[in-house]
Design an enzyme around this catalytic site. Structure first.
Site, short mmCIF file in Angstrom:
data_model
loop_
_atom_site.label_atom_id
_atom_site.label_comp_id
_atom_site.label_asym_id
_atom_site.label_seq_id
_atom_site.Cartn_x
_atom_site.Cartn_y
_atom_site.Cartn_z
N GLY A 47 1.88 -2.73 -8.40
CA GLY A 47 2.39 -2.97 -7.05
C GLY A 47 3.18 -1.80 -6.50
O GLY A 47 3.85 -1.92 -5.48
N HIS A 48 3.11 -0.65 -7.17
CA HIS A 48 3.93 0.52 -6.79
C HIS A 48 3.04 1.75 -6.66
O HIS A 48 3.07 2.61 -7.55
CB HIS A 48 5.00 0.74 -7.84
CG HIS A 48 6.14 1.62 -7.40
ND1 HIS A 48 6.16 2.98 -7.60
CD2 HIS A 48 7.29 1.32 -6.77
CE1 HIS A 48 7.30 3.48 -7.14
NE2 HIS A 48 8.00 2.49 -6.63
N PHE A 49 2.33 1.95 -5.73
CA PHE A 49 2.07 1.20 -4.50
C PHE A 49 0.57 1.01 -4.43
O PHE A 49 -0.18 1.93 -4.76
CB PHE A 49 2.56 1.98 -3.29
CG PHE A 49 4.04 2.25 -3.31
CD1 PHE A 49 4.93 1.26 -2.92
CD2 PHE A 49 4.54 3.46 -3.74
CE1 PHE A 49 6.30 1.50 -2.92
CE2 PHE A 49 5.91 3.69 -3.76
CZ PHE A 49 6.79 2.72 -3.35
N ILE A 71 2.31 5.38 -7.87
CA ILE A 71 3.32 6.38 -8.23
C ILE A 71 4.22 5.75 -9.29
O ILE A 71 4.66 4.60 -9.15
CB ILE A 71 4.17 6.76 -6.99
CG1 ILE A 71 3.29 7.38 -5.90
CG2 ILE A 71 5.31 7.70 -7.38
CD1 ILE A 71 3.99 7.48 -4.56
#
Length: 142
Positions: free
Chosen positions: A45-47, A52
């Site tokens: 979820g990042h991103f 990243i």
């Protein structure tokens, strides 16, 4: 030292074991390495569409790399390395899937059970993160 040797020192296990190999340079410095595969939980979820490595994960990589400096103090299964502080942490570049993160750490001060260190994370010779940190080697609570 490879991942299996690191597991003899660190209590961390997948998915939170964040170094693939480590080298004890001398009694005051060590270098860890981590290849970002792209399927790690922290990238989900990042991103989305632009993965990243989160800064807190970089900080954890730094601390885990430092633990090889204290292998003799951490062989006891009843001890646990825990963060006690972060200071002057700066992020300068992004770490992405496929990157090989090189994590250099240097012991600045020690007064067992407390240790102060400086670390830098780089990819292809470019500094991505640096900071001062401290941790304690404590007894496990059961």
């Amino acid at each position: 030292m490879d991942k299996e040797e690191i597991k003899k020192i660190l209590p961390h296990r997948e998915p939170m074991l964040l170094i693939d190999e480590a080298v004890l340079n001398d009694e005051m410095s060590a270098t860890g390495y981590y290849r970002v595969r792209g399927d790690e939980f922290f990238l989900q979820g990042h991103f989305p569409g632009n993965p990243i490595v989160p800064g807190v994960i970089e900080c954890e990589m730094m601390a885990q790399s430092a633990c090889v400096l204290f292998a003799d103090k951490m062989k006891d299964e009843d001890v646990l390395p825990v963060y006690t502080g972060l200071d002057k942490v700066r992020f300068r570049g992004m770490i992405r899937p496929g990157d090989l993160a090189k994590i250099d750490v240097r012991l600045v001060r020690e007064s067992h059970p407390l240790y102060a260190l400086h670390g830098e994370v780089s990819v292809d010779g470019k500094k991505c993160m640096s900071g001062d940190f401290s941790f304690a080697i404590t007894k496990k609570c059961v």
